[in-house]
Scaffold this active site. Structure first.
Site, PDB file in Angstrom:
ATOM      1  CD  GLU A 115     -28.993  78.741 -14.939  1.00 34.72           C
ATOM      2  OE1 GLU A 115     -29.934  78.095 -15.425  1.00 34.72           O
ATOM      3  OE2 GLU A 115     -28.821  79.953 -15.143  1.00 34.72           O
ATOM      4  CE  LYS A 126     -32.949  78.851 -18.501  1.00 39.14           C
ATOM      5  NZ  LYS A 126     -31.838  79.001 -17.554  1.00 39.14           N
ATOM      6  CG  ASP A 128     -46.372  67.045 -14.938  1.00 38.62           C
ATOM      7  OD1 ASP A 128     -45.391  67.463 -15.593  1.00 38.62           O
ATOM      8  OD2 ASP A 128     -47.335  66.462 -15.455  1.00 38.62           O
ATOM      9  CG  HIS A 162     -22.469  82.865 -13.731  1.00 34.84           C
ATOM     10  ND1 HIS A 162     -23.666  82.262 -13.436  1.00 34.84           N
ATOM     11  CD2 HIS A 162     -21.736  81.952 -14.403  1.00 34.84           C
ATOM     12  CE1 HIS A 162     -23.659  81.043 -13.929  1.00 34.84           C
ATOM     13  NE2 HIS A 162     -22.500  80.833 -14.515  1.00 34.84           N
TER      14      HIS A 162
HETATM   15  C1  MEV Z   1     -30.391  82.523 -17.076  1.00 41.63           C
HETATM   16  O1  MEV Z   1     -30.605  81.233 -16.582  1.00 41.63           O
HETATM   17  C2  MEV Z   1     -31.652  83.363 -16.973  1.00 41.63           C
HETATM   18  C3  MEV Z   1     -31.587  84.756 -17.589  1.00 41.63           C
HETATM   19  O2  MEV Z   1     -31.170  84.664 -18.957  1.00 41.63           O
HETATM   20  C4  MEV Z   1     -32.976  85.339 -17.497  1.00 41.63           C
HETATM   21  C5  MEV Z   1     -33.145  86.655 -18.243  1.00 41.63           C
HETATM   22  O3  MEV Z   1     -32.451  86.867 -19.246  1.00 41.63           O
HETATM   23  O4  MEV Z   1     -34.021  87.429 -17.813  1.00 41.63           O
HETATM   24  C6  MEV Z   1     -30.573  85.633 -16.892  1.00 41.63           C
END
Ligand code: MEV
Length: 429
Positions: free
Chosen positions: A86, A264, A280, A378
């Site tokens: 990513e 995430k 792992d 981005h």
């Molecule tokens: C994207 O890979 C991760 C985010 O969505 C994390 C978040 O929303 O805190 C930007």
């Protein structure tokens, strides 16, 4: 002789040619020419080794290995190898680490590296009584477990304790024995699973029940890492940004839909280091989510607060089951180099660095979300890739990025046009 003082604060690292970046990292970490060549040649894992790692191998797949800069963890500068597909993540981690180092950097701590093995026992009569019998035979049981892994014991680890739990389930009551094992520098799944399997007949004898499952738990809540950072308000962009970050954190604490994405973002950093060091990573992710739901409601793994001075204080706590011995970590040539770049000497040290990266990654994400949104940064990175692909070099790269971004059309055909025009102007000028 003292250790060489090295700084991970490298401004404009992303603008350097790849070879130059590699040279800086090699010097920082003391990599050999051979190790540099492994990185340069893109993967380092030969097909023969790959064929011995898993089943039914037909080929290999490479991922990019990037290095995040600017990290200062417990007063020590570190470069962070990260593997992922990513864009923006490595840049974001470096950016947040820069903001965090203006304070005292990131401070970390961890518990002893204790994993839990579960032994499920069915058909136990008088379970209370049997549990007492099990606990009175504890020393004997731990001794039997430890006989399975003299090496772990030699390095100061081994089975430490026994706990008994009772569950009511759809198929009736069951007894669950937890074996607590200090895994030292191993992730520990093999050691723990072997111990649990060996103990089964003894536990059946003591309880009169029937053992079914014997397996490690990935809810590694005895193997926790903590990371904390005080970030000055000026470093994040002022008090309003601090308030925004605190509100973003509160949103994730209050709402599982948001917490999943918030976590995430943390895992973007944690898992990228896990991949670089051949951990792992499924175990880490399973542990992270289960820990986030431990209260019965899924929530955030970090918490950001405003201090009385108006600065930002962030904390992360999560399980981190990682190893620096055994498994693929010692087999994969790139993983060995990644550990060398990190400069970690133990699994606990690695776990703490990963927690620190998770906290930084989280700060970068929620700061962007609470201000301009994540798409702008981005798209800038995307524009940069496009203009380089379109042939821009040196000082022209930044100029072309500016033009492409302000044109609002970040596409390859536009990048080609912009670069062509700027090159023409350069040649005629
Ligand atoms: C994207 O890979 C991760 C985010 O969505 C994390 C978040 O929303 O805190 C930007």
């Amino acid at each position: 002789m003292g250790e060489k003082v090295r700084s991970s604060r490298i401004s404009g690292f992303y603008k350097l040619p790849r070879e130059e970046r590699l040279r800086i990292v090699a010097e920082f970490a003391g990599l050999s020419e051979e190790e540099v060549e492994v990185l340069r040649s893109g993967g380092g894992l030969g097909i023969e080794t790959a064929d011995r790692m898993i089943e039914n191998v037909i080929g290999m797949m490479a991922y990019p290995l990037g290095v995040a800069v600017n990290f200062r963890i417990n007063g020590r500068d570190r470069l962070i190898p990260m593997v992922l597909e990513e864009p923006s993540v490595v840049a974001a981690a470096s950016n947040a680490a820069r903001m965090m180092r203006e304070g005292e950097g990131i401070r970390t701590s961890s518990t002893e590296p204790v994993m839990i093995g579960q032994i499920q026992i069915l058909k136990v009569e008088n379970p209370q009584e049997k549990a007492e019998a099990l606990l009175s035979a504890k020393e004997e049981i731990l001794e039997l477990a430890n006989q399975q892994d003299p090496i772990l014991v030699k390095f100061g680890g081994g089975a430490r304790d026994l706990e008994v739990r009772f569950l009511d389930s759809r198929v009736g009551p069951m007894m669950v024995v937890h074996l607590l094992v200090d895994c030292r520098d191993a992730m520990g799944a093999n050691a723990v699973n072997t111990m649990c399997e060996v103990l089964a007949p003894k536990l059946e004898k003591i309880t009169g029940g029937k053992v079914l499952l014997r397996i490690i738990s990935n809810l590694a809540d005895r193997r926790l890492v903590r990371a904390e950072a005080l970030v000055r308000k000026e470093a994040v962009g002022g008090e309003e940004v601090v308030d925004g970050i605190v509100a973003a954190s509160a949103f994730a604490e209050a709402d599982p839909y948001r917490a999943a994405t918030h976590n995430k973002g943390i895992l973007n950093g944690v898992i990228a280091v896990a991949l670089a060091t051949a951990q792992d990573h499924r175990a880490i992710e399973a542990g992270a989510h289960a820990y986030a739901a431990r209260s019965g409601r899924y929530t955030a793994l970090t918490r950001w607060e405003k201090t009385p001075e108006g600065d930002l204080l962030g904390r992360l706590e999560m399980p981190m089951a990682v190893g620096t011995v055994g498994g693929a970590t010692r087999v994969h040539p790139v993983a060995k180099i990644a550990l060398k770049i990190l400069g970690v000497k133990s699994a606990r040290e690695l776990a703490e660095v990963m927690g620190a990266v998770g906290l930084a990654q989280n700060l970068a994400a929620i700061r962007a979300l609470a201000t301009e949104g994540i798409q702008r940064g981005h798209m800038r990175l995307h524009a940069r890739n496009l203009v380089i692909m379109a042939g821009a070099e040196g000082a022209l790269v930044d100029k072309a990025v500016e033009e492409l971004v302000s044109s609002g059309e970040i596409r390859f055909d536009r990048a080609v046009e912009v670069v062509k025009r700027l090159k023409g102007a350069q040649n005629s000028g």
